[in-house]
Design a protein around this motif. Sequence first.
Motif, PDB file in Angstrom:
ATOM      1  N   ILE A   1      52.009  52.587   9.871  1.00  0.00           N
ATOM      2  CA  ILE A   1      51.194  51.462  10.332  1.00  0.00           C
ATOM      3  C   ILE A   1      51.419  51.238  11.826  1.00  0.00           C
ATOM      4  N   ARG A   2      52.663  51.355  12.243  1.00  0.00           N
ATOM      5  CA  ARG A   2      52.957  51.214  13.668  1.00  0.00           C
ATOM      6  C   ARG A   2      52.278  52.316  14.469  1.00  0.00           C
ATOM      7  N   LEU A   3      52.311  53.530  13.939  1.00  0.00           N
ATOM      8  CA  LEU A   3      51.664  54.644  14.625  1.00  0.00           C
ATOM      9  C   LEU A   3      50.162  54.418  14.747  1.00  0.00           C
ATOM     10  N   GLN A   4      49.534  53.919  13.703  1.00  0.00           N
ATOM     11  CA  GLN A   4      48.102  53.626  13.744  1.00  0.00           C
ATOM     12  C   GLN A   4      47.783  52.613  14.842  1.00  0.00           C
ATOM     13  N   GLU A   5      48.618  51.590  14.951  1.00  0.00           N
ATOM     14  CA  GLU A   5      48.405  50.562  15.980  1.00  0.00           C
ATOM     15  C   GLU A   5      48.575  51.163  17.369  1.00  0.00           C
ATOM     16  N   ASP A   6      49.593  52.018  17.542  1.00  0.00           N
ATOM     17  CA  ASP A   6      49.810  52.663  18.840  1.00  0.00           C
ATOM     18  C   ASP A   6      48.640  53.567  19.197  1.00  0.00           C
ATOM     19  N   ALA A   7      48.117  54.269  18.184  1.00  0.00           N
ATOM     20  CA  ALA A   7      47.022  55.210  18.428  1.00  0.00           C
ATOM     21  C   ALA A   7      45.745  54.495  18.867  1.00  0.00           C
ATOM     22  N   LYS A   8      45.538  53.271  18.361  1.00  0.00           N
ATOM     23  CA  LYS A   8      44.360  52.507  18.774  1.00  0.00           C
ATOM     24  C   LYS A   8      44.446  52.148  20.252  1.00  0.00           C
ATOM     25  N   ALA A   9      45.645  51.815  20.717  1.00  0.00           N
ATOM     26  CA  ALA A   9      45.832  51.446  22.120  1.00  0.00           C
ATOM     27  C   ALA A   9      45.917  52.665  23.028  1.00  0.00           C
ATOM     28  N   ASN A  10      46.450  53.768  22.489  1.00  0.00           N
ATOM     29  CA  ASN A  10      46.635  54.976  23.296  1.00  0.00           C
ATOM     30  C   ASN A  10      46.444  56.210  22.413  1.00  0.00           C
ATOM     31  N   PRO A  11      45.221  56.729  22.318  1.00  0.00           N
ATOM     32  CA  PRO A  11      44.919  57.868  21.431  1.00  0.00           C
ATOM     33  C   PRO A  11      45.752  59.118  21.694  1.00  0.00           C
TER      34      PRO A  11
ATOM     35  N   ALA B   1      47.236  65.566   6.083  1.00  0.00           N
ATOM     36  CA  ALA B   1      47.319  64.223   5.517  1.00  0.00           C
ATOM     37  C   ALA B   1      47.849  63.234   6.542  1.00  0.00           C
ATOM     38  N   TRP B   2      48.857  63.647   7.314  1.00  0.00           N
ATOM     39  CA  TRP B   2      49.400  62.773   8.361  1.00  0.00           C
ATOM     40  C   TRP B   2      48.335  62.409   9.392  1.00  0.00           C
ATOM     41  N   LEU B   3      47.597  63.418   9.823  1.00  0.00           N
ATOM     42  CA  LEU B   3      46.573  63.164  10.837  1.00  0.00           C
ATOM     43  C   LEU B   3      45.491  62.249  10.291  1.00  0.00           C
ATOM     44  N   SER B   4      45.121  62.458   9.038  1.00  0.00           N
ATOM     45  CA  SER B   4      44.109  61.599   8.417  1.00  0.00           C
ATOM     46  C   SER B   4      44.593  60.161   8.295  1.00  0.00           C
ATOM     47  N   MET B   5      45.859  59.988   7.957  1.00  0.00           N
ATOM     48  CA  MET B   5      46.414  58.638   7.880  1.00  0.00           C
ATOM     49  C   MET B   5      46.487  57.989   9.264  1.00  0.00           C
ATOM     50  N   ALA B   6      46.943  58.763  10.236  1.00  0.00           N
ATOM     51  CA  ALA B   6      47.122  58.214  11.583  1.00  0.00           C
ATOM     52  C   ALA B   6      45.797  57.788  12.203  1.00  0.00           C
ATOM     53  N   THR B   7      44.728  58.504  11.879  1.00  0.00           N
ATOM     54  CA  THR B   7      43.415  58.170  12.435  1.00  0.00           C
ATOM     55  C   THR B   7      42.641  57.200  11.555  1.00  0.00           C
TER      56      THR B   7
ATOM     57  N   VAL C   1      48.796  59.505  21.682  1.00  0.00           N
ATOM     58  CA  VAL C   1      49.994  59.612  20.853  1.00  0.00           C
ATOM     59  C   VAL C   1      49.767  60.544  19.668  1.00  0.00           C
ATOM     60  N   LEU C   2      48.508  60.833  19.366  1.00  0.00           N
ATOM     61  CA  LEU C   2      48.198  61.726  18.247  1.00  0.00           C
ATOM     62  C   LEU C   2      48.013  63.179  18.675  1.00  0.00           C
ATOM     63  N   ASP C   3      48.244  63.464  19.951  1.00  0.00           N
ATOM     64  CA  ASP C   3      48.027  64.822  20.451  1.00  0.00           C
ATOM     65  C   ASP C   3      48.892  65.851  19.718  1.00  0.00           C
ATOM     66  N   THR C   4      50.129  65.484  19.401  1.00  0.00           N
ATOM     67  CA  THR C   4      51.003  66.421  18.694  1.00  0.00           C
ATOM     68  C   THR C   4      50.475  66.712  17.297  1.00  0.00           C
ATOM     69  N   PHE C   5      49.996  65.691  16.603  1.00  0.00           N
ATOM     70  CA  PHE C   5      49.401  65.887  15.278  1.00  0.00           C
ATOM     71  C   PHE C   5      48.203  66.828  15.362  1.00  0.00           C
ATOM     72  N   ARG C   6      47.358  66.595  16.353  1.00  0.00           N
ATOM     73  CA  ARG C   6      46.163  67.432  16.510  1.00  0.00           C
ATOM     74  C   ARG C   6      46.553  68.873  16.845  1.00  0.00           C
ATOM     75  N   ALA C   7      47.588  69.035  17.650  1.00  0.00           N
ATOM     76  CA  ALA C   7      48.047  70.381  17.992  1.00  0.00           C
ATOM     77  C   ALA C   7      48.605  71.097  16.767  1.00  0.00           C
ATOM     78  N   LEU C   8      49.350  70.377  15.926  1.00  0.00           N
ATOM     79  CA  LEU C   8      49.868  70.969  14.689  1.00  0.00           C
ATOM     80  C   LEU C   8      48.730  71.369  13.759  1.00  0.00           C
ATOM     81  N   ALA C   9      47.734  70.490  13.653  1.00  0.00           N
ATOM     82  CA  ALA C   9      46.584  70.802  12.796  1.00  0.00           C
ATOM     83  C   ALA C   9      45.816  71.997  13.332  1.00  0.00           C
ATOM     84  N   GLY C  10      45.702  72.088  14.651  1.00  0.00           N
ATOM     85  CA  GLY C  10      45.014  73.229  15.255  1.00  0.00           C
ATOM     86  C   GLY C  10      45.740  74.533  14.993  1.00  0.00           C
ATOM     87  N   MET C  11      47.079  74.482  15.013  1.00  0.00           N
ATOM     88  CA  MET C  11      47.868  75.676  14.724  1.00  0.00           C
ATOM     89  C   MET C  11      47.713  76.067  13.265  1.00  0.00           C
ATOM     90  N   CYS C  12      47.594  75.090  12.375  1.00  0.00           N
ATOM     91  CA  CYS C  12      47.383  75.395  10.954  1.00  0.00           C
ATOM     92  C   CYS C  12      46.043  76.091  10.744  1.00  0.00           C
TER      93      CYS C  12
END
Length: 235
Positions: A72-82, A39-45, A84-95
């Motif tokens: 909302i701040r994280l979403q804005e940061d992710a647009k400028a620098n994708p 859910a976090w990753l879906s929100m962030a992206t 920042v979501l690497d940790t979320f993606r790594a957690l999802a990959g481990m799941c």
Amino acid sequence: MRKKAKPADLEKKLDEARKNYPGAVKEFSDPRGCNIVGAWLSMATGQISIDAALARNPEIATDAARFKEGMIRLQEDAKANPTVLDTFRALAGMCDHPTEENYLKITKADHDKDLRTCRVSSNPFTQEFVWVSDFGNGGAWVVSSQPEGPCGLVQLSRFEKDQSEASGLFWRYVARKATTNPSGTLLPGWSCSAVDQGEYVYDWKKTVGSHAVRIRRIQPDLIWPVNALSSKMAR
């Protein structure tokens, strides 16, 4: 301002992660926790709205307004620098596939983030300076200091004139300390040889000096539920 991590820290973190991997597998087998990560990753992206995610999983945040502001701040940061979501993606990959390789990716992603993160702090202090006429080319005001503590720390900071400026009115502050007992121990696990003995120049000119630190982010405190679970699952 100091960087949160150093490149040399990675190997130690990976060794610790390998030791913790067997216990981590149990945590990542919890479907509830992994659903929240998804859910976090879906929100962030932006794949799902924050309000919709909170409605489906109200336990994600104890303070919904504060969480939404941080997301909302994280979403804005992710647009400028994708990245920042690497940790979320790594957690999802481990799941999805709880292998040791995927677990180490979490550690690597966190470390990469820490390399681009700075800690900002202030440390008020008082110093006395004495004039040393034969210092350098034009003399300098140097800290009057004696060795202190188990490391025998000596303050070597100074004020010196900017020799490149003709008027002689401008000065710069050079901060430095040195240890006279590098074999000592400052704190358990922290050798005196690890004390930062670098020289930091604070110049009046508006240019990039030796004290400048390149960073991409300062660690936010608004998305504490995200950081908290990330730390728990990556132990």
